[in-house]
Design a protein around this motif. Structure first.
Motif, short mmCIF file in Angstrom:
data_model
loop_
_atom_site.label_atom_id
_atom_site.label_comp_id
_atom_site.label_asym_id
_atom_site.label_seq_id
_atom_site.Cartn_x
_atom_site.Cartn_y
_atom_site.Cartn_z
N UNK A 1 -15.16 7.84 -10.54
CA UNK A 1 -15.05 6.53 -9.90
C UNK A 1 -14.56 6.76 -8.48
N UNK A 2 -14.56 5.72 -7.69
CA UNK A 2 -14.02 5.83 -6.33
C UNK A 2 -12.57 6.31 -6.39
N UNK A 3 -11.83 5.81 -7.37
CA UNK A 3 -10.42 6.18 -7.51
C UNK A 3 -10.27 7.64 -7.88
N UNK A 4 -11.14 8.14 -8.76
CA UNK A 4 -11.05 9.55 -9.16
C UNK A 4 -11.44 10.47 -8.02
N UNK A 5 -12.41 10.07 -7.22
CA UNK A 5 -12.75 10.86 -6.03
C UNK A 5 -11.55 10.89 -5.08
N UNK A 6 -10.90 9.76 -4.92
CA UNK A 6 -9.72 9.71 -4.05
C UNK A 6 -8.60 10.58 -4.60
N UNK A 7 -8.49 10.65 -5.93
CA UNK A 7 -7.46 11.48 -6.54
C UNK A 7 -7.70 12.96 -6.26
N UNK A 8 -8.94 13.44 -6.44
CA UNK A 8 -9.10 14.86 -6.19
C UNK A 8 -9.13 15.19 -4.70
N UNK A 9 -9.46 14.20 -3.86
CA UNK A 9 -9.31 14.40 -2.42
C UNK A 9 -7.83 14.53 -2.06
N UNK A 10 -7.00 13.68 -2.66
CA UNK A 10 -5.57 13.77 -2.43
C UNK A 10 -5.03 15.09 -2.94
N UNK A 11 -5.62 15.61 -4.01
CA UNK A 11 -5.21 16.92 -4.51
C UNK A 11 -5.38 18.01 -3.46
N UNK A 12 -6.45 17.92 -2.66
CA UNK A 12 -6.64 18.89 -1.57
C UNK A 12 -5.53 18.76 -0.54
N UNK A 13 -5.16 17.53 -0.22
CA UNK A 13 -4.07 17.33 0.75
C UNK A 13 -2.75 17.87 0.20
N UNK A 14 -2.53 17.65 -1.11
CA UNK A 14 -1.32 18.17 -1.73
C UNK A 14 -1.27 19.69 -1.67
N UNK A 15 -2.41 20.33 -1.93
CA UNK A 15 -2.47 21.79 -1.88
C UNK A 15 -2.21 22.29 -0.46
#
Length: 419
Positions: A76-90
């Motif tokens: 979903x749009x939200x799940x895409x945003x979640x794994x994008x945020x995961x990149x920022x967290x890393x």
């Protein structure tokens, strides 16, 4: 499926190897900038990813995939945003490479340093979760590794779209896009070829069901970082607080039943069960948890069915659960030792000695006292993301974040010493 074209796995592995050499000399700032840019691009192009994902979902509906499987596959749009945020967290995590583990000077004046360095090229073989494509890529790039991705056929359109988006993003960074390779084929021969790429691939990481992991471990000539299936147990001791026990069980079983850190077996002390059976039965009924129990459980929990040998070893990945009644802690540990997969195991008890014994004797990557097994997760433990959960004992164990994707070099600095 449309992406069944012929691919040249060796050529892709060679390209990844070349790119890994460029990655190794990038600064931490350059890698971080690239990860943050990738996150922005993924969020900006989410519609492209969702359109590809819909093709995979349509195929899943046609083939009658289970609800749990479709949940793992769905974006979903939200799940895409979640794994994008995961990149920022890393990107915010400390660079695991270039760290001096230890250093010393020999009597002859030779200076010795043990320093962390990237593994080189990681081969990632995984199944139905497209988010793994992004999580694994982020961890690999941050730790200075190139990555060759081989996702399952059920998510091939999603994975292909995600990688294409990331390639477009990488073209605007210092990281060469060749550092991220995706094998766009549903042909098993391509996977088998990857197993044998020892000259170009430094390590293989399988992430998925037991059959996939077993196939990689048994057939690969490339070294394997083995991740494990999760037949996780909750042991409710006779000294367990009833509210804690119920809450932990329900969370571990129902929060996301299709993930590897979900509880699959409840082991419960008979004395606790006798006193608190009404509360347990009510919780199971309220949360639609189907029970496969031993003969003792059949007499206590209405609607339960008799468990066979396969139930004790089963990773249900659903709201079904196996329930075993035991006389004491020793019996509980023996059951876990027999059927556990060395992933995550929990004890619920107010008795400190019982918890200490459980921690000492149970062999698993993650152990819990009065907490849900759902915390065996790189994100939950502060790793930003994880590339898998290792159940083996060499090199890495448990959720594998950035440090697991490094090895060491010994660097010797002399002034002309000879031996």
């Amino acid at each position: 499926m449309t992406l069944t074209t012929n691919v040249n796995v060796e050529a892709q592995a060679i390209e990844a190897k070349k790119a890994s050499k460029k990655l190794m000399i990038l600064s931490e700032e350059e890698k971080n900038q690239a990860l943050n840019h990738l996150a922005d691009v993924l969020e900006r192009e989410y519609e492209t990813i969702l359109a590809a994902n819909e093709k995979d979902l349509a195929n899943g509906r046609e083939k009658g995939f289970t609800d749990a499987f479709m949940d793992r596959l769905s974006l979903t749009k939200e799940r895409v945003a979640e794994f994008a945020q995961g990149l920022r967290d890393v990107s915010k995590l400390e660079d695991p490479t270039g760290q001096v583990v230890t250093d010393w000077t020999l009597e002859n004046g030779l200076q010795v340093e043990k320093v962390t360095v990237p593994l080189g090229v990681i081969g990632m073989i995984y199944e139905a979760r497209p988010n793994v494509t992004v999580d694994a890529t982020g961890l690999a790039l941050k730790s200075g590794n190139a990555i060759v991705l081989k996702g399952g056929s059920s998510a091939i359109n999603s994975n292909q779209a995600i990688v294409e988006v990331m390639h477009r993003g990488l073209e605007e960074t210092k990281i060469p896009k060749e550092a991220v390779q995706f094998i766009a084929s549903t042909d098993r021969a391509a996977t088998n070829e990857l197993f044998k790429m020892k000259e170009h691939i430094d390590v293989l990481i399988p992430r998925g069901g037991g059959k996939l992991i077993q196939a990689v471990v048994e057939n690969a000539t490339v070294p394997v970082l083995e991740t494990g299936v999760g037949n996780c147990h909750i042991y409710v001791d006779k000294h367990a607080d009833v509210e804690k026990a119920i809450n932990i069980l329900v969370n571990a079983k129902t929060d996301r039943p299709a993930v590897c850190n979900a509880a699959e077996t409840l082991v419960v002390h008979k004395e606790w069960l006798s006193e608190h059976k009404d509360a347990l039965i009510a919780a199971l009924k309220e949360n639609n948890i189907a029970v496969h129990g031993d003969e003792y459980i059949l007499d206590i929990i209405p609607g339960s069915v008799l468990a066979g040998e396969e139930d004790w070893a089963n990773e249900y990945l659903s709201t079904d659960i196996a329930v075993k009644a035991v006389d004491d802690l020793t019996d509980a540990i023996a059951h876990i030792e027999t059927y556990g997969t060395k992933h995550s195991e929990a004890i619920v008890t107010e008795d400190a000695e019982s918890a200490e014994t459980f921690f000492a004797l149970v062999d698993a990557a993650a152990l819990y006292h009065n907490a849900s097994t759902r915390f065996t997760d790189g994100g939950a433990l502060g790793f930003g993301a994880e590339i898998g959960i290792s159940t083996q004992k060499l090199h890495a164990r448990g959720p594998m974040g950035l440090p697991a994707l490094t090895t060491v070099k010994f660097l010797m600095k002399g002034t002309g010493q000879i031996r």
